[in-house]
Design an enzyme around this catalytic site. Structure first.
Site, PDB file in Angstrom:
ATOM      1  N   GLY A 129     120.259 -52.645  16.140  1.00 58.54           N
ATOM      2  CA  GLY A 129     121.178 -53.567  16.823  1.00 58.54           C
ATOM      3  C   GLY A 129     122.611 -53.160  16.534  1.00 58.54           C
TER       4      GLY A 129
ATOM      5  NE  ARG B 286     116.557 -54.062  17.897  1.00 57.88           N
ATOM      6  CZ  ARG B 286     117.227 -54.306  16.770  1.00 57.88           C
ATOM      7  NH1 ARG B 286     117.002 -53.578  15.703  1.00 57.88           N
ATOM      8  NH2 ARG B 286     118.105 -55.287  16.712  1.00 57.88           N
TER       9      ARG B 286
ATOM     10  CG  ASP C 264     115.504 -53.190   7.878  1.00 58.65           C
ATOM     11  OD1 ASP C 264     116.032 -53.107   9.005  1.00 58.65           O
ATOM     12  OD2 ASP C 264     114.735 -54.116   7.560  1.00 58.65           O
TER      13      ASP C 264
ATOM     14  CB  THR D 121     122.472 -55.006   9.592  1.00 63.05           C
ATOM     15  OG1 THR D 121     121.941 -56.244  10.061  1.00 63.05           O
ATOM     16  CG2 THR D 121     122.322 -54.958   8.083  1.00 63.05           C
TER      17      THR D 121
ATOM     18  CG  ASP E 115     120.258 -59.227  10.541  1.00 68.33           C
ATOM     19  OD1 ASP E 115     120.942 -59.959  11.289  1.00 68.33           O
ATOM     20  OD2 ASP E 115     119.284 -58.567  10.948  1.00 68.33           O
TER      21      ASP E 115
ATOM     22  CG  ASP F 157     118.431 -57.403   6.547  1.00 65.15           C
ATOM     23  OD1 ASP F 157     119.247 -56.488   6.773  1.00 65.15           O
ATOM     24  OD2 ASP F 157     117.465 -57.646   7.291  1.00 65.15           O
TER      25      ASP F 157
ATOM     26  NE  ARG G 289     114.645 -58.395  13.178  1.00 66.75           N
ATOM     27  CZ  ARG G 289     114.977 -57.275  13.774  1.00 66.75           C
ATOM     28  NH1 ARG G 289     115.478 -56.293  13.082  1.00 66.75           N
ATOM     29  NH2 ARG G 289     114.806 -57.134  15.061  1.00 66.75           N
TER      30      ARG G 289
ATOM     31  CD  GLU H  37     117.377 -64.230  14.556  1.00 69.24           C
ATOM     32  OE1 GLU H  37     117.476 -64.374  15.783  1.00 69.24           O
ATOM     33  OE2 GLU H  37     117.553 -63.122  13.975  1.00 69.24           O
TER      34      GLU H  37
ATOM     35  CB  VAL I  41     128.533 -64.908  20.799  1.00 68.86           C
ATOM     36  CG1 VAL I  41     129.906 -65.227  20.266  1.00 68.86           C
ATOM     37  CG2 VAL I  41     128.415 -65.282  22.264  1.00 68.86           C
TER      38      VAL I  41
HETATM   39  O1  F6P Z   1     119.391 -57.052  13.163  1.00 73.12           O
HETATM   40  C1  F6P Z   1     120.411 -57.595  13.913  1.00 73.12           C
HETATM   41  C2  F6P Z   1     119.875 -58.609  14.877  1.00 73.12           C
HETATM   42  O2  F6P Z   1     120.964 -59.087  15.629  1.00 73.12           O
HETATM   43  C3  F6P Z   1     119.081 -59.763  14.265  1.00 73.12           C
HETATM   44  O3  F6P Z   1     119.906 -60.728  13.671  1.00 73.12           O
HETATM   45  C4  F6P Z   1     118.303 -60.235  15.470  1.00 73.12           C
HETATM   46  O4  F6P Z   1     117.113 -60.896  15.077  1.00 73.12           O
HETATM   47  C5  F6P Z   1     117.977 -58.949  16.157  1.00 73.12           C
HETATM   48  O5  F6P Z   1     118.962 -58.017  15.783  1.00 73.12           O
HETATM   49  C6  F6P Z   1     117.944 -59.019  17.656  1.00 73.12           C
HETATM   50  O6  F6P Z   1     117.454 -57.816  18.131  1.00 73.12           O
HETATM   51  P1  F6P Z   1     117.609 -57.233  19.584  1.00 73.12           P
HETATM   52  O7  F6P Z   1     118.980 -56.601  19.670  1.00 73.12           O
HETATM   53  O8  F6P Z   1     116.546 -56.214  19.677  1.00 73.12           O
HETATM   54  O9  F6P Z   1     117.446 -58.361  20.544  1.00 73.12           O
END
Ligand code: F6P
Length: 344
Positions: free
Chosen positions: A11, A72, A103, A125, A127, A129, A171, A222, A274
């Site tokens: 992402g 991805r 990761d 990221t 996140d 994480d 995530r 989420e 956003v």
């Molecule tokens: O890892 C970053 C993130 O934005 C997460 O917070 C979210 O769950 C995920 O990517 C969304 O993924 P995608 O861009 O594949 O919709």
């Protein structure tokens, strides 16, 4: 060392361009060529690359997203793709690769390193994480966007005496929810690390009404889930190439459960992408720049298989595997600070 490939995977997040710019500018000091690999690992499989010059990275520091694209793509899903990567590294005469990612992307980098690919990772990221680094870039910007949203939601929630549930990304980690929830003064913060009890959430809302505070803001990650349920709420059953489901929907679930139990009006705001778009904060620009410079210095030393990490105020190289084997979840100590304000 003459020619380095750089890619951004997973992402996107604010600060990627700042990191690319730093890699290019630092590499120029050593007279290395930097090749931008398009769309993450996909570009290395398909041989899609472009030379990044001083000119191509001019003016990109404040720009969100990534000028070289992202995907991805997981090459280890298909042996043929790994072969193509190894062939393209030779064909394009890449002496090493800088992989900027979370990761998944860095997990691929760790596996490629085991196949003798000279690679250095840069942690990004929203996140936050990734293990072994105090912060990833992108996180600070996401937290600041969510904080602003919570500030705005306060005035409308208060005017209408409503419970507003704000669903945020992250995530399986509750970093964004916890930090932005604390910064924005959320009245309840729900994170994946601590499954929640809907009854208790309602008791906290009720307590606020009794204290004359006739509105509440609930910030829910989420990946959060109620205690009684083993499964996460997802948008679809489809999984991406790394086996991740698309999370989303817990905000609406929670709002409904509150309305079933209490005589209050609820509303839901799902912040979504956003949180990932637009210009990085000064903090993320600086962190991404420091990581980019450190990645080139790590390559220069021939210290492959590492990820540059922020520990305290220092940038240090750590094993890619250490960063990607387990994910970094919210400290109990930090969440306990958030809890002091629940229902108050
Ligand atoms: O890892 C970053 C993130 O934005 C997460 O917070 C979210 O769950 C995920 O990517 C969304 O993924 P995608 O861009 O594949 O919709």
């Amino acid at each position: 060392m003459k020619k380095i490939g750089v890619l951004t995977g997973g992402g996107d997040c604010p600060g990627l361009n700042a990191a690319i710019r730093a890699v290019v500018r630092k590499a120029m000091q050593y007279d290395w060529d930097i090749i931008g690999i398009k769309n993450g690992w996909k570009g290395l499989i398909n041989g899609e690359m472009e030379l990044l010059t001083d000119y191509s990275v001019s003016g990109i520091l404040p720009k969100g997203g990534t000028i070289i694209g992202s995907s991805r793509t997981n090459p280890f899903k298909n042996e043929e793709d790994v072969k193509k990567i190894l062939e393209n590294i030779k064909r394009f005469k890449l002496d090493a690769i800088v992989a900027i990612g979370g990761d998944d992307t860095l997990g691929v980098a760790a596996k490629l390193h085991k196949l003798d690919v000279p690679v250095v990772g840069v942690p990004k990221t929203i996140d936050n994480d990734l293990s072994g680094t105090d912060y990833t870039f992108g996180f600070d910007t996401a937290v600041s966007i969510v904080t602003q949203a919570i500030d705005r939601l306060h005035t409308t929630a208060e005017s209408h005496h409503r419970v507003i549930v704000v669903e945020v990304m992250g995530r399986h980690a509750g970093w964004i929810a916890t930090m932005a929830g604390i910064a924005g003064g959320a009245d309840e913060i729900l994170i994946p690390e601590e499954p929640f009890d809907v009854e208790e959430v309602c008791r906290n809302v009720e307590q606020r009404y009794r204290r004359g505070k006739n509105f509440s803001i609930i910030c829910v990650a989420e990946g959060a889930r109620p205690k009684e349920s083993d499964s996460l709420i997802t948008k679809t059953d489809k999984k991406d190439e790394f086996g991740h489901v698309q999370l989303g929907g817990i905000g609406h679930y929670l709002a409904k459960e509150i309305e079933k139990r209490m005589d209050v009006e609820t509303r839901v705001t799902v912040l979504g992408y956003v949180q990932r778009g637009g210009t990085p904060t000064a903090h993320d620009r600086v962190l991404a720049t420091r990581f980019g410079i450190a990645a080139v210095e790590t390559l220069k030393k021939g210290d492959f298989g590492k990820m540059v990490a922020l520990q305290g105020n220092k940038i240090v190289p750590i094993e890619l595997e250490q960063a990607t084997n387990t994910s970094k979840t919210v400290d109990k100590e930090l969440y306990d600070i958030a809890k002091v304000f629940f229902g108050r």
